[in-house]
Motif scaffolding. Structure first.
Motif, PDB file in Angstrom:
ATOM      1  N   VAL A 105       0.655  -1.461   0.041  1.00 14.01           N
ATOM      2  CA  VAL A 105       0.345   0.118  -0.483  1.00 14.01           C
ATOM      3  C   VAL A 105       0.528   1.405  -0.289  1.00 14.01           C
ATOM      4  O   VAL A 105      -0.058   2.916   0.523  1.00 14.01           O
ATOM      5  CB  VAL A 105      -1.063  -0.102   0.737  1.00 14.01           C
ATOM      6  CG1 VAL A 105      -2.222  -0.362   0.933  1.00 14.01           C
ATOM      7  CG2 VAL A 105      -0.190   0.553   2.869  1.00 14.01           C
ATOM      8  N   PRO A 107       3.789   3.630  -1.994  1.00 11.72           N
ATOM      9  CA  PRO A 107       3.764   3.669  -3.415  1.00 11.72           C
ATOM     10  C   PRO A 107       4.907   2.948  -4.611  1.00 11.72           C
ATOM     11  O   PRO A 107       6.359   3.632  -4.714  1.00 11.72           O
ATOM     12  CB  PRO A 107       3.997   5.066  -3.371  1.00 11.72           C
ATOM     13  CG  PRO A 107       4.178   5.724  -2.281  1.00 11.72           C
ATOM     14  CD  PRO A 107       4.082   4.633  -0.896  1.00 11.72           C
ATOM     15  N   GLU A 255      -5.138  -9.409  -6.363  1.00  9.09           N
ATOM     16  CA  GLU A 255      -5.034  -8.713  -5.068  1.00  9.09           C
ATOM     17  C   GLU A 255      -4.464  -9.264  -4.140  1.00  9.09           C
ATOM     18  O   GLU A 255      -4.001 -10.069  -3.812  1.00  9.09           O
ATOM     19  CB  GLU A 255      -6.752  -9.198  -5.488  1.00  9.09           C
ATOM     20  CG  GLU A 255      -7.460  -8.893  -6.552  1.00  9.09           C
ATOM     21  CD  GLU A 255      -8.698  -8.079  -6.211  1.00  9.09           C
ATOM     22  OE1 GLU A 255      -9.217  -8.698  -5.773  1.00  9.09           O
ATOM     23  OE2 GLU A 255      -8.783  -7.153  -6.548  1.00  9.09           O
ATOM     24  N   MET A 256      -3.994  -8.396  -3.200  1.00  7.20           N
ATOM     25  CA  MET A 256      -3.046  -8.526  -2.328  1.00  7.20           C
ATOM     26  C   MET A 256      -4.061  -8.887  -1.045  1.00  7.20           C
ATOM     27  O   MET A 256      -3.177  -9.131   0.185  1.00  7.20           O
ATOM     28  CB  MET A 256      -2.118  -7.116  -2.216  1.00  7.20           C
ATOM     29  CG  MET A 256      -0.740  -6.702  -3.294  1.00  7.20           C
ATOM     30  SD  MET A 256       0.184  -8.607  -2.760  1.00  7.20           S
ATOM     31  CE  MET A 256      -0.368  -8.727  -4.813  1.00  7.20           C
TER      32      MET A 256
ATOM     33  N   LYS B  11     -18.257  -4.554  -5.985  1.00  5.52           N
ATOM     34  CA  LYS B  11     -17.336  -5.428  -5.654  1.00  5.52           C
ATOM     35  C   LYS B  11     -17.677  -6.511  -5.550  1.00  5.52           C
ATOM     36  O   LYS B  11     -18.422  -6.873  -4.284  1.00  5.52           O
ATOM     37  CB  LYS B  11     -16.211  -5.424  -4.559  1.00  5.52           C
ATOM     38  CG  LYS B  11     -15.487  -5.926  -4.232  1.00  5.52           C
ATOM     39  CD  LYS B  11     -13.947  -5.986  -5.610  1.00  5.52           C
ATOM     40  CE  LYS B  11     -13.140  -7.496  -5.596  1.00  5.52           C
ATOM     41  NZ  LYS B  11     -12.119  -7.208  -6.684  1.00  5.52           N
ATOM     42  N   ARG B  47      -9.925  -2.171   1.860  1.00 12.80           N
ATOM     43  CA  ARG B  47      -8.817  -2.439   0.620  1.00 12.80           C
ATOM     44  C   ARG B  47      -9.521  -1.951  -0.763  1.00 12.80           C
ATOM     45  O   ARG B  47      -7.632  -1.741  -1.241  1.00 12.80           O
ATOM     46  CB  ARG B  47      -8.819  -3.871   0.737  1.00 12.80           C
ATOM     47  CG  ARG B  47      -8.434  -4.214   1.787  1.00 12.80           C
ATOM     48  CD  ARG B  47      -8.778  -5.863   2.298  1.00 12.80           C
ATOM     49  NE  ARG B  47      -7.921  -6.842   3.212  1.00 12.80           N
ATOM     50  CZ  ARG B  47      -7.731  -7.647   3.486  1.00 12.80           C
ATOM     51  NH1 ARG B  47      -8.774  -8.918   2.826  1.00 12.80           N
ATOM     52  NH2 ARG B  47      -7.321  -8.816   4.133  1.00 12.80           N
ATOM     53  N   SER B  50      -7.306   1.854  -0.740  1.00 15.95           N
ATOM     54  CA  SER B  50      -6.208   1.878  -0.361  1.00 15.95           C
ATOM     55  C   SER B  50      -5.532   1.129  -1.683  1.00 15.95           C
ATOM     56  O   SER B  50      -4.167   0.779  -1.606  1.00 15.95           O
ATOM     57  CB  SER B  50      -5.994   1.152   1.113  1.00 15.95           C
ATOM     58  OG  SER B  50      -6.345  -0.360   1.060  1.00 15.95           O
ATOM     59  N   LEU B  52      -5.559  -2.102  -2.289  1.00 18.13           N
ATOM     60  CA  LEU B  52      -5.416  -3.594  -2.147  1.00 18.13           C
ATOM     61  C   LEU B  52      -5.891  -4.541  -3.129  1.00 18.13           C
ATOM     62  O   LEU B  52      -5.835  -5.801  -3.502  1.00 18.13           O
ATOM     63  CB  LEU B  52      -5.009  -4.388  -1.181  1.00 18.13           C
ATOM     64  CG  LEU B  52      -3.493  -3.375   0.068  1.00 18.13           C
ATOM     65  CD1 LEU B  52      -4.069  -4.031   1.592  1.00 18.13           C
ATOM     66  CD2 LEU B  52      -2.766  -4.070  -0.501  1.00 18.13           C
ATOM     67  N   LEU B  53      -7.505  -3.664  -3.003  1.00 15.48           N
ATOM     68  CA  LEU B  53      -8.173  -5.115  -3.495  1.00 15.48           C
ATOM     69  C   LEU B  53      -8.864  -3.644  -5.118  1.00 15.48           C
ATOM     70  O   LEU B  53      -9.100  -2.653  -4.843  1.00 15.48           O
ATOM     71  CB  LEU B  53      -9.373  -4.840  -3.662  1.00 15.48           C
ATOM     72  CG  LEU B  53      -9.570  -5.881  -2.083  1.00 15.48           C
ATOM     73  CD1 LEU B  53     -10.970  -6.392  -1.604  1.00 15.48           C
ATOM     74  CD2 LEU B  53      -9.196  -7.525  -3.172  1.00 15.48           C
ATOM     75  N   LYS B  54      -9.175  -4.295  -6.598  1.00 19.55           N
ATOM     76  CA  LYS B  54      -9.569  -3.488  -7.388  1.00 19.55           C
ATOM     77  C   LYS B  54     -10.859  -3.934  -7.768  1.00 19.55           C
ATOM     78  O   LYS B  54     -11.482  -4.795  -7.322  1.00 19.55           O
ATOM     79  CB  LYS B  54      -9.703  -4.192  -8.750  1.00 19.55           C
ATOM     80  CG  LYS B  54      -7.696  -4.050  -8.873  1.00 19.55           C
ATOM     81  CD  LYS B  54      -7.161  -4.712 -10.443  1.00 19.55           C
ATOM     82  CE  LYS B  54      -5.628  -4.997 -10.458  1.00 19.55           C
ATOM     83  NZ  LYS B  54      -5.057  -5.878  -9.580  1.00 19.55           N
ATOM     84  N   ARG B  72      -1.245   6.040  -3.504  1.00 20.22           N
ATOM     85  CA  ARG B  72      -1.150   4.831  -2.279  1.00 20.22           C
ATOM     86  C   ARG B  72      -0.109   5.988  -1.655  1.00 20.22           C
ATOM     87  O   ARG B  72       0.196   5.739  -0.253  1.00 20.22           O
ATOM     88  CB  ARG B  72      -0.703   4.208  -2.880  1.00 20.22           C
ATOM     89  CG  ARG B  72      -0.962   2.988  -3.628  1.00 20.22           C
ATOM     90  CD  ARG B  72      -0.365   1.872  -3.804  1.00 20.22           C
ATOM     91  NE  ARG B  72       0.695   1.670  -4.820  1.00 20.22           N
ATOM     92  CZ  ARG B  72       1.386   1.407  -5.177  1.00 20.22           C
ATOM     93  NH1 ARG B  72       1.650  -0.087  -4.463  1.00 20.22           N
ATOM     94  NH2 ARG B  72       2.455   0.939  -6.639  1.00 20.22           N
TER      95      ARG B  72
END
Lengths: 258, 302
Positions: A105, A107, A255-256, B11, B47, B50, B52-54, B72
């Motif tokens: 998260v 950059p 996806e993280m 989502k 998420r 931030s 972390l998820l699309k 970010r």
């Protein structure tokens, strides 16, 4: 700068968990095991009770080039296993544990993240491999006769290209799945499959990555670098670059968090 | 001024919608609580914000950023269960992520010391994180989210996993942080939201049902209500009460009947008439006001 930050962090991590100690040690053992045991085979047989009277063990008279190739053969099996094992969690582990959630998260570009880790792991592998092979070179020169520096450097560097490929392949699977054990399995299966393909089709594909060690044998025997070696080395390097770029794209699609 | 704007954010995981078309914006300098029961889609929303998820669809616009810029760097994020490298010390980790956020090593080190003092783990800065307690990790998590002075700080359930003391400490800390930056944090505890936040986003089953400042919400949803206690089983009276013309809603809580009404005078008359006419075993009749808790419960039970 971010690149250096991650690179350094990886080196420190591998230092603190003693990889910088045990991996070189393991490589020394892997590299000298076969040349030494071959040389001392008669004594070893004697020590464990000997062979019946009249047994004649005939083997080819080994020269230094054959002896040092024993080291490469061991590296191609045990060494590769160790390399895959120390690289299997490098990204997958961070994704699985959740650290990646904190790191990515920030950059940081995914390519920086992957390539810095890749370079750090490669440096560890290079160092361990160098120390192991230097030790092997020393014993081979002592026991089997002189091996010239140019021959040693040639075989050392060309074979390292194959190891670069192994590391990069493991990184690719690190981005595909996030279970380290699965990364190990997939990498090993791929390498085994490539080796099988190489054995079946080697006459048609002189530039296949797995053929590097055969061409090195030719190089040592003939004293000149065969064209196939250049070709195979070039293909292997090119493939490694492609895999590294592919890792970046694969990680981007992931996806993280779940 | 808005910091972040969200339009039709959705989502879905494997075709199952988790977040269903959120629209909201966050004003600069406000502290906003994303309130909802477990499974409402709060974590998924954070998420996505931030990065972390699309998002499956929808637009997130960060007002301070140029087009195509990596947003970010404006965002600080603390996951619900932050995981660190256990072999690093607290300070090393902060310097590490600080450098990843484009600080120089020296800037990162200074900022790290400053934050470690603020979150009160400066004394353990050179200890390995593996030895930290849950509360210390949570505080380190807040520090790492603040390391690059983000314009938007997002905290996912920052106090839910803490003991009462740790909870109090983190809440006090957040009280201070909200003076420095815009804060968005998720929680399933209304009390926490009411205590430190200006604004509320009430989320349930992937949708935002109510939003606005806490005061405005309180006013909008504040209506009079009678609390009635009756001997025996109160359930039998619910229907009768509901049928009264002045009554909006009737529900039971802790053995008492809560009667939400429109017109207090009329309602009092109607209820008392019923009590006398049908001779109800009345034990208590009290006038009170609905709280946000009532609103929360109503929304969640729907």
């Amino acid at each position: 700068m971010q690149w250096i930050t991650i690179f350094k962090k990886e080196l420190v991590e591998d230092w603190r968990n003693f990889k910088w100690v045990w991996v070189p040690l393991v490589f020394i053992i892997i590299c000298i095991m076969d040349p030494l045991s071959t040389y001392y085979l008669p004594q070893i047989l004697d020590a464990v009770g000997g062979v019946p009277e009249g047994t004649v063990i005939e083997g080819p008279e080994l020269g230094p080039t054959e002896a040092i190739m024993f080291s490469l053969t061991e590296i191609s099996m045990l060494g590769v296993l160790v390399i895959v094992a120390i690289s299997m969690a490098v990204i997958a582990g961070e994704r699985k544990s959740g650290v990646a959630e904190l790191v990515l998260v920030k950059p940081v570009s995914y390519f920086t993240y992957i390539s810095a880790k890749w370079a750090a792991k490669l440096l560890l592998v290079f160092t361990a491999y160098l120390i192991g092979m230097l030790t092997s070179w020393y014993y081979v020169s002592l026991l089997f006769g002189d091996l010239s520096a140019s021959q040693f450097i040639g075989l050392f560097l060309f074979y390292f290209i194959w190891l670069i490929f192994v590391v990069t392949l493991t990184f690719l699977y690190n981005t595909v799945v996030k279970i380290p054990g699965l990364v190990l399995t997939l990498s090993i299966i791929t390498i085994m499959a490539m080796s099988a393909i190489n054995q079946i089709f080697s006459f048609r594909m002189p530039w296949f990555p797995n053929s590097i060690s055969e061409h090195i044998t030719t190089m040592l025997a003939e004293g000149a670098i065969p064209n196939e070696l250049w070709g195979a080395a070039g293909i292997t390097l090119g493939l490694s670059v492609i895999l590294l770029v592919a890792s970046n794209f694969i990680l981007k699609t992931k996806e993280m968090a779940d | 001024m808005t910091v972040i704007e969200v339009e039709k954010l959705t989502k879905a995981f494997k075709g199952k919608p988790i977040v269903k078309g959120l629209d909201f914006q966050l004003e600069k300098g406000r502290c906003v609580a994303l309130l909802g029961p477990n499974g409402a889609g709060k974590t998924t929303t954070l998420r996505m914000l931030s990065g972390l998820l699309k998002p499956t669809s929808g637009i997130i616009t960060f007002s301070g950023s140029q087009k195509g810029e990596d947003i970010r760097k404006y965002i600080g994020y603390l996951p619900q269960y932050p995981v660190f490298h256990p072999w690093m010390t607290g300070k090393e980790f902060l310097v590490y992520v600080g450098q990843l956020a484009h600080l120089t090593k020296q800037e990162a080190a200074e900022k790290a010391d400053q934050l470690l003092k603020k979150v009160a783990i400066y004394g353990s800065r050179n200890q390995r994180i593996g030895k930290y307690s849950g509360g210390m990790k949570q505080r380190l998590g807040i520090a790492q989210a603040m390391i690059h002075s983000p314009q938007l700080l997002m905290l996912d359930e920052p106090v839910s996993s803490l003991d009462p003391i740790g909870r109090r400490e983190v809440l006090t800390l957040m009280e201070e942080l909200k003076t420095q930056t815009t804060v968005l944090f998720s929680t399933h505890i209304l009390g926490d939201a009411e205590e430190i936040c200006d604004d509320l986003l009430l989320m349930h089953q992937g949708e935002i049902l109510e939003s606005g400042s806490i005061d405005a919400l309180r006013q909008r949803h504040q209506s009079a209500k009678f609390e009635i206690a009756l001997r025996g089983d109160s359930a039998t009276y619910l229907e009768t009460l509901h049928a009264l013309s002045s009554v909006q809603d009737v529900f039971q809580e802790k053995g008492e009947v809560h009667v939400v009404v429109e017109d207090i005078e009329l309602a009092r008359k109607e209820i008392l008439t019923k009590v006398l006419e049908e001779d109800w075993p009345l034990e208590k009749l009290a006038l009170s006001k609905t709280t946000l808790e009532d609103l929360f419960m109503k929304v969640v039970k729907k």
